[in-house]
Design a protein around this motif. Structure first.
Motif, PDB file in Angstrom:
ATOM      1  N   VAL A  93       0.850  -1.191   0.000  1.00 62.31           N
ATOM      2  CA  VAL A  93       0.000   0.000   0.000  1.00 62.31           C
ATOM      3  C   VAL A  93       0.892   1.250   0.000  1.00 62.31           C
ATOM      4  N   GLY A  94       0.590   2.187  -0.917  1.00 61.60           N
ATOM      5  CA  GLY A  94       1.364   3.414  -1.026  1.00 61.60           C
ATOM      6  C   GLY A  94       2.578   3.301  -1.922  1.00 61.60           C
ATOM      7  N   SER A  95       2.722   2.180  -2.617  1.00 58.85           N
ATOM      8  CA  SER A  95       3.884   1.990  -3.493  1.00 58.85           C
ATOM      9  C   SER A  95       3.534   2.370  -4.933  1.00 58.85           C
ATOM     10  N   LEU A  96       4.571   2.678  -5.698  1.00 57.32           N
ATOM     11  CA  LEU A  96       4.440   3.010  -7.113  1.00 57.32           C
ATOM     12  C   LEU A  96       5.175   1.937  -7.906  1.00 57.32           C
ATOM     13  N   ILE A  97       4.430   1.189  -8.712  1.00 57.28           N
ATOM     14  CA  ILE A  97       4.960   0.022  -9.420  1.00 57.28           C
ATOM     15  C   ILE A  97       4.898   0.273 -10.909  1.00 57.28           C
ATOM     16  N   LEU A  98       5.977  -0.055 -11.600  1.00 57.64           N
ATOM     17  CA  LEU A  98       6.044   0.072 -13.054  1.00 57.64           C
ATOM     18  C   LEU A  98       6.035  -1.310 -13.678  1.00 57.64           C
TER      19      LEU A  98
ATOM     20  N   THR B 133       5.080  10.899 -13.812  1.00 58.34           N
ATOM     21  CA  THR B 133       5.440   9.878 -12.827  1.00 58.34           C
ATOM     22  C   THR B 133       5.680  10.498 -11.456  1.00 58.34           C
ATOM     23  N   VAL B 134       6.312  11.666 -11.419  1.00 61.68           N
ATOM     24  CA  VAL B 134       6.555  12.352 -10.144  1.00 61.68           C
ATOM     25  C   VAL B 134       5.229  12.727  -9.485  1.00 61.68           C
ATOM     26  N   LYS B 135       4.253  13.191 -10.249  1.00 58.16           N
ATOM     27  CA  LYS B 135       2.945  13.535  -9.692  1.00 58.16           C
ATOM     28  C   LYS B 135       2.244  12.297  -9.131  1.00 58.16           C
ATOM     29  N   LEU B 136       2.350  11.179  -9.849  1.00 63.85           N
ATOM     30  CA  LEU B 136       1.759   9.942  -9.341  1.00 63.85           C
ATOM     31  C   LEU B 136       2.459   9.481  -8.068  1.00 63.85           C
ATOM     32  N   LEU B 137       3.776   9.668  -8.007  1.00 68.94           N
ATOM     33  CA  LEU B 137       4.525   9.298  -6.805  1.00 68.94           C
ATOM     34  C   LEU B 137       4.071  10.123  -5.607  1.00 68.94           C
ATOM     35  N   GLU B 138       3.779  11.400  -5.825  1.00 64.49           N
ATOM     36  CA  GLU B 138       3.340  12.275  -4.735  1.00 64.49           C
ATOM     37  C   GLU B 138       2.011  11.801  -4.133  1.00 64.49           C
ATOM     38  N   ILE B 139       1.040  11.484  -4.982  1.00 65.03           N
ATOM     39  CA  ILE B 139      -0.257  11.057  -4.442  1.00 65.03           C
ATOM     40  C   ILE B 139      -0.178   9.648  -3.855  1.00 65.03           C
TER      41      ILE B 139
ATOM     42  N   VAL C 259      14.308   6.025 -24.780  1.00 65.14           N
ATOM     43  CA  VAL C 259      13.649   7.288 -25.056  1.00 65.14           C
ATOM     44  C   VAL C 259      12.193   7.214 -24.607  1.00 65.14           C
ATOM     45  N   ALA C 260      11.877   7.973 -23.556  1.00 65.57           N
ATOM     46  CA  ALA C 260      10.517   8.052 -23.011  1.00 65.57           C
ATOM     47  C   ALA C 260       9.977   6.685 -22.667  1.00 65.57           C
ATOM     48  N   GLY C 261      10.854   5.765 -22.350  1.00 67.05           N
ATOM     49  CA  GLY C 261      10.443   4.415 -22.013  1.00 67.05           C
ATOM     50  C   GLY C 261      10.597   4.151 -20.533  1.00 67.05           C
ATOM     51  N   PRO C 262      10.253   2.948 -20.113  1.00 66.95           N
ATOM     52  CA  PRO C 262      10.341   2.611 -18.696  1.00 66.95           C
ATOM     53  C   PRO C 262      11.739   2.764 -18.112  1.00 66.95           C
ATOM     54  N   LYS C 263      12.789   2.650 -18.917  1.00 72.99           N
ATOM     55  CA  LYS C 263      14.145   2.775 -18.393  1.00 72.99           C
ATOM     56  C   LYS C 263      14.385   4.141 -17.763  1.00 72.99           C
ATOM     57  N   SER C 264      13.706   5.169 -18.249  1.00 73.97           N
ATOM     58  CA  SER C 264      13.901   6.513 -17.712  1.00 73.97           C
ATOM     59  C   SER C 264      13.115   6.737 -16.432  1.00 73.97           C
ATOM     60  N   LEU C 265      12.329   5.740 -15.998  1.00 68.07           N
ATOM     61  CA  LEU C 265      11.489   5.895 -14.808  1.00 68.07           C
ATOM     62  C   LEU C 265      11.934   5.009 -13.658  1.00 68.07           C
ATOM     63  N   GLU C 266      12.900   4.133 -13.891  1.00 67.85           N
ATOM     64  CA  GLU C 266      13.233   3.124 -12.890  1.00 67.85           C
ATOM     65  C   GLU C 266      13.684   3.734 -11.568  1.00 67.85           C
TER      66      GLU C 266
ATOM     67  N   LEU D  90      12.575   6.409 -10.218  1.00 67.60           N
ATOM     68  CA  LEU D  90      11.488   7.135  -9.560  1.00 67.60           C
ATOM     69  C   LEU D  90      10.526   6.211  -8.829  1.00 67.60           C
ATOM     70  N   VAL D  91      10.372   4.984  -9.288  1.00 72.44           N
ATOM     71  CA  VAL D  91       9.335   4.099  -8.765  1.00 72.44           C
ATOM     72  C   VAL D  91       9.911   3.173  -7.695  1.00 72.44           C
ATOM     73  N   ASP D  92       9.002   2.473  -6.982  1.00 68.29           N
ATOM     74  CA  ASP D  92       9.414   1.554  -5.923  1.00 68.29           C
ATOM     75  C   ASP D  92       9.740   0.167  -6.451  1.00 68.29           C
ATOM     76  N   ALA D  93       9.065  -0.249  -7.494  1.00 69.44           N
ATOM     77  CA  ALA D  93       9.285  -1.583  -8.058  1.00 69.44           C
ATOM     78  C   ALA D  93       9.162  -1.514  -9.578  1.00 69.44           C
ATOM     79  N   VAL D  94       9.994  -2.291 -10.245  1.00 71.26           N
ATOM     80  CA  VAL D  94       9.984  -2.348 -11.709  1.00 71.26           C
ATOM     81  C   VAL D  94       9.854  -3.808 -12.128  1.00 71.26           C
ATOM     82  N   MET D  95       8.802  -4.105 -12.885  1.00 70.50           N
ATOM     83  CA  MET D  95       8.593  -5.460 -13.398  1.00 70.50           C
ATOM     84  C   MET D  95       8.538  -5.417 -14.917  1.00 70.50           C
ATOM     85  N   TYR D  96       9.027  -6.479 -15.512  1.00 69.22           N
ATOM     86  CA  TYR D  96       8.989  -6.593 -16.971  1.00 69.22           C
ATOM     87  C   TYR D  96       8.317  -7.907 -17.357  1.00 69.22           C
ATOM     88  N   LEU D  97       7.343  -7.806 -18.238  1.00 70.32           N
ATOM     89  CA  LEU D  97       6.674  -8.988 -18.779  1.00 70.32           C
ATOM     90  C   LEU D  97       7.311  -9.297 -20.124  1.00 70.32           C
ATOM     91  N   GLU D  98       7.956 -10.445 -20.206  1.00 72.80           N
ATOM     92  CA  GLU D  98       8.713 -10.816 -21.401  1.00 72.80           C
ATOM     93  C   GLU D  98       8.095 -12.031 -22.059  1.00 72.80           C
TER      94      GLU D  98
END
Length: 419
Positions: free
Chosen positions: A63-68, A168-174, A194-201, A203-211
């Motif tokens: 609860v309260g986490s930001l997941i990518l 992403t920063v705004k979502l992290l704040e809320i 470029v504008a992909g998930p790599k540029s957000l890693e 900022l977020v609490d968890a990063v998952m990739y579906l391959e």
């Protein structure tokens, strides 16, 4: 000059010490934290009832986490997220900037899911999304996808790297302020930067990739970053017409089923995170029609194959100088470790000699440049998985164990055991 006179400009040297003293702000010693007096954290987790997903996150959504959640378009990210919504019975807000409500409803009907707890918002403006999230206070906020959102604070278009970051920063704040768990979906571009998930890693609490691959139905969920758990876990799914199904025992899927033994086939065990996978390695050696023999691989590193062939020629006297060698890892998996080296070598020899390795044989080990067989990590787990699948002949390097295995020191001993 406003003074109207010459020679009135003088140099004054200001003390650095006085500058530093004036720049130091007032401090509050209550901000200092003593870890000895800090109680252990108690994270509240939301169980999705999808064990493969919960395992990757370390036990559920905090609860309260930001997941990518990242992945290539069409890999099944939105399908997985909707299945999570079906399992969580508390209120959920689903925000989509690329699909309409009718499209989402059509997918829900196809997957035969319960959407009574789901509210949909079709919006691209970040400020409106934040306002809705604060007003609704859902138990889970889903954003699909981050590349389609924009903030009015920036003049650039949606999907640019600056827009993706500020959204992403705004979502992290809320997420932190209102304790709302947020799941962001992000598309992986060809370069992933470029504008992909790599540029957000960061900022977020968890990063998952579906391959996965369009050539098979398997999907692998990996965790690249997790502030609330381990990154060694891995989830396996199978894509069907009714959504993603959990694969409890991946080894049963990747092993050959009801087929006659053939030469050039060898079974081994690899580790994906902390989970063992039993897989089949296939090799084909045929006389070359050109001056220089070809080496082709699918799911295995080509440079490592070249090295293993050189070791076979030099240390085991295997005549591969005039042989084309093709190697395939079945099931579309990719081997990124050295534990399958010995299996690759023996599969090549099996194809060259046209001799079958017994179906109940499993081979584990790294091959060195001197032809020696070296142990790899987590040998005990690999052997336990092989014994669970009723393999009787398990060929391994020499190491300390109380399990019943066949140990070999070099390639010559391994070849004698198999042929």
């Amino acid at each position: 000059m406003t003074c109207g006179a010459w020679g009135t400009v003088t140099e004054e040297i200001q003390s650095l010490k006085s500058n530093l003293q004036s720049a130091v702000p007032k401090i509050d010693k209550d901000q200092l934290v003593d870890f000895q007096q800090t109680p252990p954290p108690a994270f509240t987790r939301i169980q999705t009832q999808i064990s493969e997903f919960d395992r990757v996150l370390g036990g559920g959504i905090v609860v309260g986490s930001l997941i990518l959640l990242g992945g290539e378009p069409g890999i099944g990210k939105s399908t997985l997220v909707l299945q999570i919504c079906d399992k969580i019975k508390s209120p959920i807000l689903y925000v989509s900037g690329e699909e309409s409500a009718s499209q989402i409803k059509m997918r829900i009907d196809r997957l035969n899911l319960d959407f009574s707890n789901l509210k949909f918002l079709g919006e691209n403006n970040m400020e409106k999304i934040v306002a809705f999230a604060i007003e609704e206070k859902p138990s889970l906020l889903i954003v699909d996808s981050i590349q389609t959102l924009y903030s009015s604070e920036l003049p650039s278009e949606a999907g640019s790297i600056n827009q993706v970051r500020i959204c992403t920063v705004k979502l992290l704040e809320i997420a932190k302020k209102f304790n709302i768990p947020i799941l962001i979906i992000g598309h992986v571009t060809k370069d992933g930067l470029v504008a992909g998930p790599k540029s957000l890693e960061h900022l977020v609490d968890a990063v998952m990739y579906l391959e996965g691959s369009s050539q098979n139905d398997f999907r692998i969920l990996r965790c690249a970053k997790n502030r609330f758990g381990s990154t060694n876990e891995l989830g396996v799914f199978s894509m069907t017409g009714t959504g993603l199904l959990e694969v409890k025992n991946p080894s049963e899927l990747f092993l050959p089923q009801n087929q006659e033994p053939i030469s050039g086939s060898c079974l081994t065990c690899i580790m994906e995170g902390v989970r063992p996978f039993l897989i089949e390695v296939q090799a084909l050696a045929s006389k070359t029609l050109f001056g220089y023999p070809q080496r082709k691989t699918a799911g295995f590193d080509l440079n490592r194959l070249q090295m293993l062939i050189a070791v076979l020629i030099k240390r085991a006297n295997i005549p591969l100088v005039n042989q084309d060698v093709h190697l395939n890892v079945t099931g579309g998996l990719k081997i990124n470790e050295t534990g399958a080296d010995l299996a690759v070598c023996l599969a090549i020899i099996s194809s060259l000699k046209d001799r079958i390795i017994k179906p109940d044989t499993l081979i584990i080990g790294e091959v060195g440049l001197g032809g020696e067989i070296r142990p790899v990590s987590q040998m005990e787990k690999r052997i336990e998985e092989a014994q669970k699948m009723n393999f009787k002949n398990i060929i391994t390097p020499v190491f300390k164990t109380d399990k019943k295995v066949i140990m070999v020191k070099n390639l010559e001993e391994a070849i004698k055991e198999c042929f």
